[in-house]
Design an enzyme around this catalytic site. Structure first.
Site, PDB file in Angstrom:
ATOM      1  CB  ALA A   6       5.168   0.377  -2.794  1.00 37.70           C
TER       2      ALA A   6
ATOM      3  CE1 TYR B 273      -4.099   1.952   0.564  1.00 37.22           C
ATOM      4  CE2 TYR B 273      -2.754   3.164   2.141  1.00 37.22           C
ATOM      5  CZ  TYR B 273      -3.905   3.050   1.380  1.00 37.22           C
ATOM      6  OH  TYR B 273      -4.872   4.046   1.434  1.00 37.22           O
TER       7      TYR B 273
END
Length: 252
Positions: free
Chosen positions: A164, A162
């Site tokens: 990233a 999430y």
């Protein structure tokens, strides 16, 4: 941008933040194209927008599917005449530690956990923006694209995938603001902190208490406060290439 009679696509519009933003923009006179995968919830959002005085339609679309996004954006352009705005809000969570070792047993974040979040939260934003921007340029109309990033873009334990994706969304926002300005298309983002949604409502009270204790304002944000920021971005013609951090003063 004056929102009256403008045509706005909102992904993830079946509930929560997406529905709230749709209703807020509908109250301001915008016509709303609601995008999600849940027909029942889309019908509820459609009714809410119509009750707010707006013309609205819904489109069952997987934003991670290139051909589905291409077809959806073309259909919205056909139905509404032109597209004036997009909010990339659709997102999923598949939280987990990168690796976990307990009692000599090792578990790892699976590739499917990683890929599913990247597909929806990052690739979906890319696909929707690409198609909507192309429509705006072809029709030679100005427009606004808003991406929903997150406080987690700075990196959050248990959210490798999430974090990233949301960091990528923030970076793409700045890139697109620079690339699309020549076509009179603005691009900006909102990075919410902890927001009171249906998802957080299902958490244990003690977990919610721990979460809010670290927020300087000592409460979670509301979907209405995020929607207010989205409306601000649409209406302020000099806002582009920046990210509104709406987190109550919390920094991860």
């Amino acid at each position: 941008m004056e929102l009256t009679n403008k045509n706005i696509i909102i992904t993830g519009a079946g509930q929560g933040l997406g529905r709230t933003m749709a209703v807020e923009l509908a109250r301001k006179g915008a016509n709303i194209a609601l995008v999600d995968l849940n027909k029942e919830k889309l019908e509820e959002s459609l009714q809410a927008c119509e009750e707010a005085g707006s013309s609205a339609r819904y489109y069952l679309t997987n934003v991670a599917d290139e051909s589905a996004v291409e077809a959806m954006v073309q259909q919205v352009a056909n139905d509404f005449g032109q597209i004036d705005g997009l909010i990339n809000n659709a997102g999923i969570l598949r939280d987990g530690l990168l690796i976990k070792s307990r009692d000599g047993e090792m578990t790892k974040m699976s590739l499917s956990q990683w890929q599913s979040v990247i597909d929806v939260n990052l690739t979906g934003v890319f696909l929707c923006t690409r198609e909507v921007a192309a429509q705006m340029v072809e029709k030679q109309n100005s427009g606004v694209i808003i991406n929903i990033s997150s406080i987690s873009r700075a990196g959050n334990m248990g959210q490798t995938n999430y974090s990233a994706a949301k960091a990528g969304v923030a970076a793409m926002t700045v890139s697109w603001a620079k690339e699309l300005a020549r076509f009179n298309i603005r691009c900006a983002a909102i990075a919410p902190g902890f927001i009171a949604t249906d998802m957080t409502a299902g958490m244990k009270p003690e977990a919610l208490d721990r979460m809010t204790a670290g927020i300087p304002l000592k409460r979670m944000g509301t979907c209405e406060e995020i929607a207010h920021s989205a409306a601000y971005i649409f209406e302020n013609d000099y806002y582009s290439g920046r990210i509104i951090e709406l987190d109550g003063g919390l920094r991860l």
